[in-house]
Each structure stands twice: as C-alpha cells, then as structure tokens.
Design an enzyme around this catalytic site. Sequence first.
Site, PDB file in Angstrom:
ATOM      1  CE  LYS A 238      -3.691  -2.403   2.250  1.00 42.20           C
ATOM      2  NZ  LYS A 238      -4.928  -2.388   1.251  1.00 42.20           N
ATOM      3  CB  CYS A 376     -12.086  -6.093   3.842  1.00 41.90           C
ATOM      4  SG  CYS A 376     -11.977  -7.391   2.506  1.00 41.90           S
TER       5      CYS A 376
HETATM    6  N1  PLP Z   1      -6.631  -3.017   7.572  1.00 40.23           N
HETATM    7  C1  PLP Z   1      -6.686  -2.258   6.813  1.00 40.23           C
HETATM    8  C2  PLP Z   1      -7.182  -0.881   7.145  1.00 40.23           C
HETATM    9  C3  PLP Z   1      -6.794  -2.281   5.405  1.00 40.23           C
HETATM   10  O1  PLP Z   1      -7.220  -1.339   4.463  1.00 40.23           O
HETATM   11  C4  PLP Z   1      -6.353  -3.415   4.757  1.00 40.23           C
HETATM   12  C5  PLP Z   1      -6.346  -3.815   3.490  1.00 40.23           C
HETATM   13  O2  PLP Z   1      -6.996  -3.138   2.618  1.00 40.23           O
HETATM   14  C6  PLP Z   1      -5.691  -4.378   5.818  1.00 40.23           C
HETATM   15  C7  PLP Z   1      -5.976  -4.004   6.979  1.00 40.23           C
HETATM   16  C8  PLP Z   1      -5.358  -5.951   5.402  1.00 40.23           C
HETATM   17  O3  PLP Z   1      -4.081  -5.659   4.571  1.00 40.23           O
HETATM   18  P1  PLP Z   1      -3.210  -6.737   3.791  1.00 40.23           P
HETATM   19  O4  PLP Z   1      -4.410  -7.476   2.922  1.00 40.23           O
HETATM   20  O5  PLP Z   1      -2.240  -6.265   3.204  1.00 40.23           O
HETATM   21  O6  PLP Z   1      -2.892  -7.606   4.887  1.00 40.23           O
END
Ligand code: PLP
Length: 419
Positions: A238, A376
């Site tokens: 990200k 999500c």
């Molecule tokens: N937390 C937040 C606020 C997120 O936006 C995301 C992914 O979009 C995650 C956790 C999970 O990240 P990752 O899928 O890179 O582990």
Amino acid sequence: MHQVLNKNISPLKNFDIKKIREDFPILSRMVNGKPLVYLDNAATSQKPQVVIDVLQNYYQNENSNVHRGVHFLSDRATNLYEEAREKIQKFLNAKSTKEIIYVRGTTEGINLVANSFVKPRLNEGDNIIVSLMEHHANVVPWQLVCDEKKAKIKIIPINKKGELLVDSLHGLIDEKTKFISVVHISNSLGTINPINEAIEIAHKNNIPILIDGAQSVCHGSVDVQKLDCDFFVFSGHKICGPTGIGALYGKEKWLEEMPPYQGGGDMILQVTFEKTIYNDLPYKFEAGTPNISGAIGLGTALDYVQSIGYENLHTQENLLLKYATEKLSKIDKVQIIGTADNKASIVSFVMADIHAHDVGTILDQEGVAVRAGHHCTQPVMDYFGVPGTARASFSFYNTLEEVDILEDAVKKGIKIFLG
Ligand code: PLP
C-alpha cells in the site's frame, strides 16, 4: 477555493506531478481503450520503476538465501535484506531493528499479535476492544482467539459522519479488558482516527494497544515512539512496495515475552529432540525462508516515498480529496459515505440504488479503476445501511484531471442506469 483548484497550478513548487507520474510505468497504459485512471490506491498502490528495477536486479544479480550462507551472494542478499529492515526501523522511528518483524502484511501482523501476545493472556470472560470501522483483518483474528478462549469483543462506536467515538472507550474498558486494536485510517470511510487519544486511554488503564496502519503509512509519517503504541502494523504494497511483505512493530519488552508464532528454520539457535532454543529478536518470529526480494523492494519503496516528501504528498492528496468531494457531492443521486472532519484521500460513495459493482463496471469502461463492494468492512456497510460503496482512493500521483474523468464517468453511469 477556485484558485487552489486551478488545474494548472502545481500545489508546491518542487512537486512535478508529470515527472512523478513518469516514475510509474503502469500509469501510462490504456484500459478499455481509455487512459488508465487508477483510483484504487487504498486496495494497493502502483509501483515506481525504482522498485520494479530493484526486484529485477535482485533476481538477476543477487538472488540467494539469507542468513545461512557463507558465500558471496548469500552475504550480499543478507546485507540487503537487513538494510531494508533498518530502513523500516528508521521509517517508523522504532528504537531498534529488534522491534521490526517482517510479515506478509497487515493481516499476518495482526494474526501474529493475536496468537502470540493476546491469546496466552486471555481467559474466559475477558474482552478485547476494536472499533466498528475495522477492516475484517482487525476483526476476525480477534474473533478466532476469543472463540477459543471464551472471551468477548467490544466495539467502539462511530457517528454518522464516520468518526470514531473514542471517548466511549472510557465506558467500554473494564477489569476484563486485555487488549485494544484500532485502525489508524479507515479504508472504507477515509476517517483519520484520534489514535493518540486511544493510546492514552489504553495506557491509563494499563492495556496494550495495536494500531492498524495499513492505510496510514502511505498518507503521512508515523513515529511509533511518539505514539507510544505497543504494536503497529502495515503492508508494503500500500506504500509503493511489493505484495507479500509488510512489517510488524512491537515494543521489545513485549516481543521478548512472546512465544514464536511459527516454528521452522531461522527462528532457532539450537534444536534437539528434547529442547529447542529460539533465536533472538527479530528472527524468533521469522520462520523459514522469508520474502527476501519483497523486503528489499519495500526498503526501496520507502526511500522513494520519502524522496517525494510528506509535505508534498499531503498537499497533493488533500487537494485531490477536496476537489473530488466537491465534484461528487454536487452530483444529484450521489451520496458520499464517510464525511469525517479529519479525512485521508479516500472517497466512498453510493449512486441512488445502483449496485456498487455496476458503478464499478461502468467506471471501468471509462478506464477508471475504483473498488466496489464492502471493502472488507461489512460492519461499516451495515451501520450505513448499504450493501457496498464505490470507493475512489487517491495517491500523490493522481491528478485533478483524473477527478474530472471520474466525475464524467459517474454522470454517464447515472444517465445509463437512471435515465
Ligand atoms: N487493515 C486495513 C485498514 C486495510 O485497509 C487492509 C487492506 O486493505 C488491511 C488491514 C489488510 O491488509 P493486507 O491485505 O495487506 O494484509
């Protein structure tokens, strides 16, 4: 306002948006016959050429396994891998590299803390506090350990603007509260949370706290010592880095106490069938061959973002947020979900009753990439009474012209669906 939004004005003198965009080869590609307008940065950022080059160079010239070799390439790979850890340490202002654990990303970091730190401390009837606006990655790991230990999850509420009601923590915390985990910036609403206050309240009550920084490191600098959080986690992809790599920061005193999360090579000092002695920090938590190229790529990505400068990044992203908010809120039938006073450059919206996926598909035909769905964060969608939203998330390499293209595509979608 008008002058600020004049598209010919670069927000800062040393910020050359055209040059910056040239750093990202993918931004000049076409999609569905139209120039790509990439507004899905909250899902993953695009990668600058320097990161692509470093990955290619690693596999072309430096590939070897780390830590275990005595030959030239292994030494070289180990140095690059550990230099990247130092970059992350400096980036977060952690006290030492012992506090930086490589993980696959935010999700794995939270699972590590849930299983290694919280689970052993949790008893039947205890509780863990998270907020209503958490990503599922900061909900489900806690549900898993709570189910196993017969503990409960308590929820910090939000208001209709999508702001965290942090003061309600005072009422939620009780003698059974063992941990708090809160998102820094909401991925579906864009809200920047008052995490300083959350950390202060947690510590006044002697409760350790984790900050989910998945969306925050790409929008501003983070100083874990100043914040004084116990754990902080982010994903490299990200912030212009590769997928499959991220970092967990943890205070050394906690990491020392925690048992390993996974067993395997590299996380041990000595193994016999009778007893295994674990490796020192941070290696105790890094079992098996790690994502070496990913770590090196992440180090380069952090160098790159820092070379842009957070002041420039902020100015450009705030400009985009203001402009997009102004444009979208003027369109009849469009409603912005998440109107917090303190927001990052994420704009979620619904268009009358049109399904978010249909909105996403229409925009895609215009070359505009947005994310559509619940992001999500299903509890957030439930709270706002919508099944999903379309989400435009802006990075420093986006332009005001791209906001105009988004606006036109949204208007076109409304015409198609609502006549
Ligand atoms: N937390 C937040 C606020 C997120 O936006 C995301 C992914 O979009 C995650 C956790 C999970 O990240 P990752 O899928 O890179 O582990």
